[in-house]
Design an enzyme around this catalytic site. Structure first.
Site, PDB file in Angstrom:
ATOM      1  N   SER A 193      -5.873   5.205 -10.443  1.00  0.00           N
ATOM      2  CA  SER A 193      -7.288   5.137 -10.690  1.00  0.00           C
ATOM      3  C   SER A 193      -8.450   6.005 -10.516  1.00  0.00           C
ATOM      4  O   SER A 193      -9.371   5.858 -10.706  1.00  0.00           O
ATOM      5  CB  SER A 193      -7.456   4.268  -9.110  1.00  0.00           C
ATOM      6  OG  SER A 193      -7.884   5.538  -8.240  1.00  0.00           O
ATOM      7  N   LYS A 229     -10.960   9.590  -4.695  1.00  0.00           N
ATOM      8  CA  LYS A 229     -12.019   8.789  -5.238  1.00  0.00           C
ATOM      9  C   LYS A 229     -13.445   9.897  -5.534  1.00  0.00           C
ATOM     10  O   LYS A 229     -13.546  10.653  -5.471  1.00  0.00           O
ATOM     11  CB  LYS A 229     -12.664   7.955  -4.529  1.00  0.00           C
ATOM     12  CG  LYS A 229     -11.362   6.927  -4.157  1.00  0.00           C
ATOM     13  CD  LYS A 229     -10.617   5.800  -5.373  1.00  0.00           C
ATOM     14  CE  LYS A 229      -9.271   5.047  -4.973  1.00  0.00           C
ATOM     15  NZ  LYS A 229      -9.031   3.993  -5.933  1.00  0.00           N
TER      16      LYS A 229
END
Lengths: 140, 435
Positions: free
Chosen positions: A59, A96
């Site tokens: 991701s 992230k």
């Protein structure tokens, strides 16, 4: 204490020669003593606060952080908007982008197939550290 | 003025840095062979688990109360300790590393508010490493240690001491009545240097708290108890008696002993274990650049298995000349084994100790001078190579054949079934982070 101190007037030997005195041509590099570049020094600003973690998942691939990469995480740095962070949510570590707008925090992926993560009511989000580098070793 | 910086429930705190799921849960870390609890989280203390509680007794609390038991992960604790210590050192100008989780820092002459400075260092250690600590400050090591006890207890049990002493407690700046009140609230047995036996004697003599202890006459204490307790009393009165050791001496003896994961009866397994321990001990000896004059080895059965026949024996052999050579030391240990070993016992533990340690620079030669010098130099180079290779490629890359192969070793090796990965010291075991 106020009595004048006698100066030491004996002569003094001063060694002013370079350590090597062979009669050949002096090395032109002598004046350029160097320290070779040290990657760790460049990457790690706070050694006591820096930990290495292994990445699982894709991701963050658009940020160059691939599955299997090692990330260097510095816990001494205060996270700011746009940093890549390791966050702890539901007792799990997640890597992230840290996005802070109007006091609200979101975790954003660098891969648009993944949705943003916003802590729900009762969920706590804690920033464990800031990712300062990621290392991907290539086959050789 | 000294500060004592101490990690809270250190081993458990190290585990929690990489295992957020262990927060707010009762957690214990177990001794070698997963025997008994050597570190407890506050939650584990709260459900009544005592220090040293055997795992087989508390195991059932896993299902009942969510208790987690972990095998000790010393590579992790050593690395985290190193990080913590180097940050704690920033508090002052000298540091004495007292144990894996505590260090004294000399803050004499440092200007400004020491309490405030300590709070900042504490916050930095917490943020940078994830490890919670408590800091105690005082004019002597004993008072600093006491202040640390107060800082810790005030955090964990809010009714014992005033809450502003939690986490950081400075006994150096209090007024006399404030200090006396804190000393009065502290059991005499919680004072550094007062053991269980002495503490019972003191209580019998009517000395129940630290204040009463500090008011005793040192000379009387020396006459009635010991020089050690006299020193403690003087330290409580503010006189520095215990030296600050920022340059630890080389060890006077080196030991490597271990309990087995399961009982061992055969001589060859004991031989493997002793070879391994002798190699470890020799490596430690070379690290401090020393030579050993004598080797002690012992084997024994478990005193806890009362139904087993008991046997325990040790012996010492002098080495031909002082050495740090792995092979010579292992040979001596094995020679001892051959004389003390008896078959048909269930051995639970063995070990090697190196005695009569001396600096490697001092050397006594036998008459056969030249040959020996050459031989010694060659052996020294061999040992350097051995240490170098093992450092680079991992411990045990090169070892003596008598320490056995991996499959055989499992028989005597430690039981560590609940160990977490070596998160910070092994590339294959890094903590995982999902993206």
């Amino acid at each position: 204490m106020n009595a004048p101190l006698p100066l030491n007037v004996t002569s003094l030997w001063v060694q002013s020669l370079p350590a090597t005195v062979q009669a050949g041509f002096p090395s032109p590099a002598d004046d350029h003593a160097v320290t070779r570049l040290d990657l760790m020094e460049q990457l790690i600003k706070h050694p006591q606060a820096t930990f290495m973690l292994r990445v699982r998942g894709d991701s963050m691939k658009d940020a160059g952080i691939m599955d299997g990469s090692v990330v260097l995480v510095d816990k001494a740095i205060q996270p700011r908007n746009g940093h890549v962070v390791v966050a702890c949510i539901d007792n799990e570590y997640l890597c992230k982008y840290f996005v802070q707008r109007a006091g609200r925090v979101r975790l954003k992926a660098a891969n648009n197939t993944y949705p943003d993560i916003t802590p729900k009511d009762g969920q706590t989000l804690e920033i464990w550290g800031v990712v300062v580098a990621s290392i991907l070793q290539h086959k050789c | 003025m000294y500060a004592l910086v101490d990690g809270n429930n250190f081993y458990v705190s190290c585990e929690r840095v990489f295992r957020p799921d262990l927060r707010d849960r009762p957690v214990v870390v177990l001794s070698n062979n997963d025997g008994c609890a050597i570190a407890r989280s506050n939650e584990a203390k709260a459900i009544g688990i005592k220090m040293g509680a055997p795992w087989f007794q508390i195991e059932k609390l896993q299902d009942e109360l969510g208790l987690v038991g972990l095998s000790a992960n010393f590579p992790l604790y050593a690395d985290m300790s190193d990080r913590m210590m180097s940050l704690a050192a920033g508090l002052g100008h000298r540091q004495e590393i007292y144990s894996i989780d505590e260090s004294f820092v000399d803050v004499t002459g440092i200007r400004g508010d020491l309490t405030e400075r300590s709070r900042k260092v504490r916050a930095r250690i917490l943020q940078w490493t994830g490890l919670p600590t408590c800091i105690g400050l005082g004019p002597t090591k004993t008072i600093a240690k006491l202040a640390n006890h107060i800082a810790k207890t005030a955090e964990r049990k809010p009714n014992m001491y005033p809450s502003h002493h939690a986490q950081v407690c400075n006994l150096g700046t209090l007024s006399k009545p404030e200090l006396d009140a804190l000393l009065q609230a502290t059991d005499v047995g919680d004072v550094w240097g007062v053991g269980r036996r002495i503490s019972a004697q003191l209580i019998e003599a009517g000395v129940t708290n630290a204040l009463e202890l500090s008011r005793l006459d040192p000379a009387t204490v020396k006459a009635r108890w010991s020089v050690v307790l006299e020193r403690t009393v003087r330290e409580l009165q503010g006189m520095q008696c215990i030296e600050f050791e920022d340059h630890p001496d080389d060890k006077k003896q080196i030991a490597c002993t271990r309990s087995f994961g399961q009982p061992v009866t055969e001589r060859r397994h004991l031989q493997e274990a002793l070879t391994e321990f002798a190699s470890r001990a020799a490596e430690k000896l070379r690290k401090q650049n020393g030579h050993a004059g004598q080797v002690l080895a012992f084997i024994r059965t478990s005193p806890f298995r009362q139904n087993d026949k008991q046997y325990s024996r040790s012996a010492i052999v002098p080495l031909p000349s002082p050495t740090a050579d792995t092979a010579q030391i292992a040979e001596a240990a094995i020679a001892i084994l051959h004389t003390i070993y008896k078959p048909n016992f269930k051995y639970a533990k063995c070990g090697v100790m190196l005695l009569d340690l001396q600096p490697a620079t001092r050397h006594q030669y036998t008459l056969d001078l030249e040959d020996e010098v050459l031989h010694n130099e060659a052996r020294q180079r061999l040992m350097q190579t051995l240490d170098g290779v093992n450092k680079r490629y991992g411990r045990g890359t090169i070892k003596l054949a008598s320490s056995g192969t991996k499959t055989q070793r499992s028989i005597w090796q430690m039981k560590q079934e609940r160990k977490t990965p070596s998160y910070t010291t092994s590339w294959d075991e890094l903590c995982k982070v999902r993206t």
